[in-house]
Every structure is written in structure tokens, then in C-alpha cells.
Enzyme design. Sequence first.
Site, PDB file in Angstrom:
ATOM      1  N   SER A   1      27.558  -7.293  15.636  1.00 13.08           N
ATOM      2  CA  SER A   1      26.550  -7.409  16.685  1.00 13.08           C
ATOM      3  C   SER A   1      26.765  -6.291  17.694  1.00 13.08           C
ATOM      4  O   SER A   1      27.889  -5.799  17.875  1.00 13.08           O
ATOM      5  CB  SER A   1      26.668  -8.773  17.381  1.00 13.08           C
ATOM      6  OG  SER A   1      25.970  -8.786  18.605  1.00 13.08           O
TER       7      SER A   1
ATOM      8  N   ARG B   1     -18.006  -0.646 -10.181  1.00 12.80           N
ATOM      9  CA  ARG B   1     -17.072   0.117  -9.368  1.00 12.80           C
ATOM     10  C   ARG B   1     -17.032  -0.487  -7.976  1.00 12.80           C
ATOM     11  O   ARG B   1     -18.073  -0.711  -7.357  1.00 12.80           O
ATOM     12  CB  ARG B   1     -17.477   1.589  -9.301  1.00 12.80           C
ATOM     13  CG  ARG B   1     -16.445   2.520  -8.677  1.00 12.80           C
ATOM     14  CD  ARG B   1     -15.130   2.518  -9.467  1.00 12.80           C
ATOM     15  NE  ARG B   1     -15.345   2.758 -10.872  1.00 12.80           N
ATOM     16  CZ  ARG B   1     -15.529   3.964 -11.418  1.00 12.80           C
ATOM     17  NH1 ARG B   1     -15.510   5.035 -10.671  1.00 12.80           N
ATOM     18  NH2 ARG B   1     -15.705   4.094 -12.705  1.00 12.80           N
TER      19      ARG B   1
END
Length: 463
Positions: A287, A326
Amino acid sequence: MKPFSSPSDPESTIDDPEPVGLFDPLLAAGGVRAAVDDRAWLRAMLDAEAALARAQAAGGSVPSAAAEAITATARDHRFDPAAIGAGATGAGNPVVPLVAALRAAVGPDSARYVHAGATSQDILDTAAMLVVRRALGPMLDDVRRTASAAARLAATHRDTLLPARTLLQQALPTTFGLVAAGWLTALDTAARRLGTVRDEVPAVQLGGAAGTLAAFGTDGPALVNRLAVELDLAAPQLPWHTDRSRLAELAGVLGGTAGSISKIARDVTLHAQTEVAELAEERPGGSSTLPHKRNPVAAVTAVACADQAPGLVATLLAAMAQEHQRAAGGWHAEWRALRSLLESVGSAAYWLRTCLEGLRVDAVRMRANLDLTGGGLLAERVSGALAGQLGRHRANEIVKVAVTGGPAAGLAERLAADPQVSAVLTRAQLDELLDPAGYLGAYRELIDRALRAHRSRLTQEDR
């Protein structure tokens, strides 16, 4: 803006590694990152263009010399992904500027044979399938190695007692071997499904402008087959421009893999809590302010990567509704989502492998946690032994009062002092009933099943 970079520019080769970003070492870790980065996609598009030229040359529609020139240029020339990407804004996809760059690089004699008859989606979809297959290799390797680590934990800790937990509360005794066997079966399932989609889903895309193969004349269907052989991909029955079920199947398997990884990694984080302290990573993280912290960073990062997958899966599924022959946006929505999904799940697999291959098991702490209730986890067993003479409801009430009527250390004494209990069970019988090692059900057989299935999968993969 130039459509491609100069061959003398050392900064632009597609074989150079992509720069590492701020979050990449954590969230884009392992072998999948390089398999899905910009250069990997560009390489796959160039591979598709070169293979198309060779397949057409085999059918006589493209001169062999042109196919050879296109292949050599696609293999050796330096193209700048950033320049190709910038050029994509004019056409809506990166294939158009790449084709222009490839034509300019290959020379006037062969330029007209580049991309002959194909549409942009043919190349980009085929490239996506190459990227998928190439990315699934390192991902599958990490999942398999993680499964082997889980198998070793299951075998080594077959009889290591700890409390099973339901709703985050201690429930009944189990063994860490059985916990790891559960991890193993999930990972083996993920490996099997990933292997299946890697082998069955990737297929070439070739349909021309509207999926009819009209530009290729009568050679169209045969050309698809030759292209598939060139790229070692499947040949689909039809062009799949707006049938996105292949990607949906892939997304489902990747999402399921991520879920299994996240569950296992989350288990590790829970077992590694200070108050539990049953598991620890080989290299825990620290930490910035708390010197005492021993964070399970690999497990935490695996969760972080895997938990990105559901939203990306949803994006790919939502993009399936594509218009006519498409898509007007749905196809485009897939590109980054697919790349990110492969990267996230691949990174999650890498971090879970890192976690499990160095996982440290504290068997003493596991047993101490099991003993916290002084035998309370065996209440079900004692109640069952009393039920034959006292009835299930009465037996449950008596045992419940004993469990909640004082400190955990005195449970056996409280039960023995109850005349209704002592009329049925001796103190020696109570002590035996409160021994957690005697109430583990079929744990050995269950672990053996998982290990046998794992060994069988390894044998099949070696064939």
C-alpha cells in the site's frame, strides 16, 4: 496526409511492439495484448489481402507474379497504423486507406490486382477471425495452465479441512481440495469451450459488395474455399456480412470464461482477508500508506479485467441486429468491443494463472477458522442423529438452543448435559459427531472425478 509511411521510417513497422500505456501492465497483461493490438489487426488485414491475391492467382484471375508481389509487399513493407487509422475517417473503415497504401507500395504493374472484387468488410471480417484465432492461443494456454495449478491444489490439499461458507457465513466442513476441484472443473470447462470456438468459429469472409460474389463470376464459391485454405480458416456456407452469430458464439464463451475467472479470483480475495488469512499470494502487493498491507494483487486484477467482459459481450450481442446486406453502424460497433473483450479476458486469465501458480495455503489457519464455532458447524449432524428418536423438529430445537446458549467452546458440554440428548447419545458419540473430519460426504470421490476429467482432457489435447 500520406496514406502510408516511408519504408525508411523505423518508427512505423507493424512488427514493432505497440507502446505500453499507463494501465496496460495491469489491464492488458499477458500474451493476448500483442495479439490484438493495432499492429496485429493491420498484420491480419494484410495477410487477408495477400491470401486473396494468391487464391485468385490459383484460379487464374490474377497473374502469379502480381500475387507474389502483393504477398511480398504485404509481408515486408512498413505501414503506419496511425496513418491508416487517420485515413479511415473518410471511408468509415481502415481497409480503404490500407488498400490505397498497399496499391501504392506494390507498384503500378500489380496495383490493380490488390483487393480485386472484395469489399472492405470481407477483409476486415477475415482479419478479425485471424486476430481471434491468434489471440485465443495464448489465452487458452493461460487457462489450461491455471487449470493445472488448480489440479495441483486439489490433489495436495485433498484432506485440508476448512469451513464451507454460504451467504458469507460458515456452513459445514469441507476441504480446500474440494474447493480447488470446483475451480478446476470451471477452468476445464472454459478451456474446452475456448478450444471449440477457436477451432470452429473463425471463418473467412468473402462476398463482394452485396454478398453475391458477383465480381468473381463463376469462380466465386471455389475462390472462397481457396481463400479458406490459404488462411487455414473455415469456409462458410454463405457470406456472413450481417449474420453475426459467429461473433455472438465467441462472445458468449469469452463472457462465460470471464465469469469463471472472476468467481475464482474473488474467492481468493475473500480467503486472503486479514480476518480469514487462509490463502496468500506468492507476491502480495503493498500500500502507498499502510506498511502492513499484503494485498492479493493478482486476484484483484483478475477480477478487474474479467468484470469488464459482460458489458463488452452485451455490445457485441446488441450489434447483431444489422440492416439488410450491410450494417449501418452495427458492424462498426463490434471492432473495439471485440478487441477489448479478447484483451480483458486474456488479461484476466493471465492474472489468475499468476495467482494460482504461486498460491500459499495456510492449513493451520483453515483448521483454526473451522474450530471457531466449537463444533457448531456439525449441528446438522447431531440433529440428524437425534431425529430418529426425538423427531426432526424437536431435535433441531434442542440443538439450536445448545448452539446459541453459550460460548462455542462449551457446545459439547451443553449437549451432553441435556437429558433428552444424553438419553440418546453418549459423550463419546457426541465427540465423534462433532468431529468435522467425519462429516465431509463424498468429497474424495468428487475430487477424484474432477482430477480424472482433467487428466482425460490433457490426454486428449496431447493426441
